[in-house]
Design an enzyme around this catalytic site. Structure first.
Site, mmCIF file in Angstrom:
data_model
loop_
_atom_site.group_PDB
_atom_site.id
_atom_site.type_symbol
_atom_site.label_atom_id
_atom_site.label_comp_id
_atom_site.label_asym_id
_atom_site.label_seq_id
_atom_site.Cartn_x
_atom_site.Cartn_y
_atom_site.Cartn_z
ATOM 1 N N HIS A 258 -1.410 -13.038 -1.003
ATOM 2 C CA HIS A 258 -2.656 -13.414 -0.328
ATOM 3 C C HIS A 258 -2.640 -14.853 0.155
ATOM 4 O O HIS A 258 -3.660 -15.344 0.650
ATOM 5 C CB HIS A 258 -3.851 -13.172 -1.244
ATOM 6 C CG HIS A 258 -4.302 -11.747 -1.268
ATOM 7 N ND1 HIS A 258 -5.351 -11.299 -2.031
ATOM 8 C CD2 HIS A 258 -3.829 -10.648 -0.619
ATOM 9 C CE1 HIS A 258 -5.512 -9.997 -1.843
ATOM 10 N NE2 HIS A 258 -4.605 -9.577 -0.994
ATOM 11 N N THR A 259 -1.520 -15.516 0.041
ATOM 12 C CA THR A 259 -1.407 -16.836 0.656
ATOM 13 C C THR A 259 -1.288 -16.717 2.178
ATOM 14 O O THR A 259 -1.352 -17.718 2.894
ATOM 15 C CB THR A 259 -0.206 -17.613 0.077
ATOM 16 O OG1 THR A 259 -0.337 -19.000 0.390
ATOM 17 C CG2 THR A 259 1.119 -17.099 0.610
ATOM 18 N N ASP B 36 3.088 -20.072 1.289
ATOM 19 C CA ASP B 36 3.258 -21.206 0.394
ATOM 20 C C ASP B 36 2.479 -20.917 -0.893
ATOM 21 O O ASP B 36 2.161 -19.757 -1.176
ATOM 22 C CB ASP B 36 2.791 -22.501 1.064
ATOM 23 C CG ASP B 36 1.367 -22.410 1.615
ATOM 24 O OD1 ASP B 36 0.588 -21.543 1.135
ATOM 25 O OD2 ASP B 36 1.010 -23.198 2.512
ATOM 26 N N PRO C 271 -5.073 -1.311 -6.365
ATOM 27 C CA PRO C 271 -6.021 -2.215 -7.026
ATOM 28 C C PRO C 271 -7.216 -2.519 -6.130
ATOM 29 O O PRO C 271 -7.067 -2.721 -4.927
ATOM 30 C CB PRO C 271 -5.179 -3.468 -7.303
ATOM 31 C CG PRO C 271 -4.022 -3.388 -6.354
ATOM 32 C CD PRO C 271 -3.753 -1.935 -6.133
ATOM 33 N N HIS D 137 0.814 -1.202 0.000
ATOM 34 C CA HIS D 137 0.000 0.000 0.000
ATOM 35 C C HIS D 137 0.854 1.261 0.000
ATOM 36 O O HIS D 137 0.389 2.318 -0.453
ATOM 37 C CB HIS D 137 -0.952 -0.017 1.197
ATOM 38 C CG HIS D 137 -2.123 -0.929 0.996
ATOM 39 N ND1 HIS D 137 -3.431 -0.515 1.086
ATOM 40 C CD2 HIS D 137 -2.172 -2.259 0.690
ATOM 41 C CE1 HIS D 137 -4.246 -1.536 0.848
ATOM 42 N NE2 HIS D 137 -3.499 -2.609 0.619
ATOM 43 N N ASP E 198 7.947 5.280 -0.555
ATOM 44 C CA ASP E 198 8.492 6.466 0.114
ATOM 45 C C ASP E 198 8.035 6.602 1.556
ATOM 46 O O ASP E 198 8.234 7.647 2.177
ATOM 47 C CB ASP E 198 8.094 7.726 -0.656
ATOM 48 C CG ASP E 198 6.574 7.925 -0.700
ATOM 49 O OD1 ASP E 198 5.835 6.984 -0.305
ATOM 50 O OD2 ASP E 198 6.127 8.999 -1.122
ATOM 51 N N VAL F 34 1.198 4.012 -3.912
ATOM 52 C CA VAL F 34 0.821 5.426 -3.814
ATOM 53 C C VAL F 34 2.099 6.252 -3.685
ATOM 54 O O VAL F 34 2.796 6.178 -2.667
ATOM 55 C CB VAL F 34 -0.104 5.681 -2.602
ATOM 56 C CG1 VAL F 34 -0.420 7.172 -2.485
ATOM 57 C CG2 VAL F 34 -1.394 4.883 -2.747
ATOM 58 N N GLY G 62 4.957 5.787 -4.968
ATOM 59 C CA GLY G 62 6.200 5.032 -4.908
ATOM 60 C C GLY G 62 6.532 4.625 -3.481
ATOM 61 O O GLY G 62 5.827 4.966 -2.524
ATOM 62 N N SER H 115 5.171 7.090 2.676
ATOM 63 C CA SER H 115 4.104 8.070 2.865
ATOM 64 C C SER H 115 2.917 7.477 3.613
ATOM 65 O O SER H 115 2.190 8.195 4.307
ATOM 66 C CB SER H 115 3.659 8.645 1.526
ATOM 67 O OG SER H 115 3.174 7.630 0.666
#
Length: 327
Positions: free
Chosen positions: A198-199, A253, A168, A70, A78, A74, A76, A80
């Site tokens: 998301h594993t 995994d 996304p 995240h 950095d 946004v 790059g 933020s």
């Protein structure tokens, strides 16, 4: 007034450097290419310090990995996303709905405090996030990789971008996902491999997957009926928290991809990776059966994502406190 100037130029043996301004108006030379050895002289024990804290706080590993995503999507990579709201600046932490459930800020604070004791005013919060994310994955059983370092921390957050389409959406179709990743310089292989994060971890609200399990206009029908019923039950029991990976949500995994083959992806944006065939579906099938291939591509994609730079004219510094600018 703080400002940032960026330009490419040759120095010495044609090594490409970047000229920028810190928040204090001091000109600094930034490497155009990050290096794992960036702190070799100034903070040689940096990686051990980060790893020690992460090993102690391994329960927060999925949250730290999510923070890095995240942050990078946004402005790059950095740091933020770590900035708190002030009277003059909104915080990306308050972006709805993408960032409201972010966690792990206290872990970053703990790492930063240890590094300020070890080598004051040296290691950026952005580099801390990059290192901590690598260690989070490795500590959960996933791959490790050399983390290129040398990032600086921005002095501005961008809540508008975090509220918008920089990140996304969990409800996005494949075409939209590919577009968002392409805008960040990432391709279909990067999208598929990075989605494998998301594993581990979980969705914090039913709103993230309601469209998938309850159906409705534009809903993805590619879902196992028993899985849909299970997740509807989660929604009806309260908050709707649900693991992305049903079987091994605390182990890094390739089970996530196996779930997609079984039509048991939690989010619409998960299952969209394996819907109508094509190169992305082929990658899902590869990763589901070949953990080594997934690990290799994930590590490569993490390095690539970690090279996202903040925009030109962005004031930067090494923050002493990751939650606020230095003055």
């Amino acid at each position: 007034m703080a400002f940032s100037l960026s330009m490419s130029f040759l120095v010495g043996s044609l090594a490409l450097l970047l000229l920028a301004s810190t928040g204090e108006g001091k000109l600094v030379l930034l490497p155009a290419k990050f290096s794992p050895n960036y702190y070799k002289k100034t903070c040689p024990d940096v990686q051990n310090v980060v790893r020690t804290v992460m090993a102690r706080r391994v329960d927060m590993a999925p949250a730290i990995l999510r923070l890095f995503f995240h942050d990078c999507f946004v402005n790059g990579c950095d740091a933020s996303v770590l900035l708190d709201r002030t009277d003059s600046m909104e915080s990306e932490k308050d972006a709805e709905p993408a960032n409201k459930s972010l966690a792990g800020f206290d872990v970053v604070d703990e790492i930063k405090a240890a590094l300020e004791h070890e080598c004051p005013a040296t290691v950026s919060c952005a580099d801390i996030l990059a290192l901590a994310s690598r260690d989070a994955v490795a500590l959960l059983g996933g791959p490790s990789w050399g983390v290129p370092l040398g990032r600086l921390d921005s002095r501005r957050a961008n809540k508008e971008a975090a509220d918008g389409d920089a990140l996304p959406s969990p409800h996005a179709g494949l075409g939209e996902l590919l577009k968002v990743f392409e805008e960040h310089g990432l391709d279909a292989r990067d999208l598929t491999a990075l989605s494998g994060a998301h594993t581990v971890g979980k969705a914090h609200s039913c709103e993230n997957y309601r469209d998938r399990v309850y159906g409705g206009e534009g809903a993805n029908d590619n879902i196992d009926p028993s899985f849909a019923a299970l997740r509807r039950h989660s929604c009806e029991q309260g908050s709707g928290e649900a693991p992305f990976d049903e079987k091994t949500p605390t182990v890094f995994d390739n089970r996530y991809f196996q779930d997609l083959l079984a039509r048991r992806g939690l989010l619409t944006s998960d299952q969209e990776l394996h819907t109508d065939g094509g190169p992305v579906s082929d990658l899902v099938e590869l990763y589901a059966t070949n953990r080594k291939a997934f690990f290799a591509d994930f590590a490569e994609a993490m390095v690539k994502m970690g090279d996202m730079r903040p925009p030109m004219l962005m004031p930067v510094e090494v923050r002493l406190n990751c939650r606020m600018v230095n003055y």
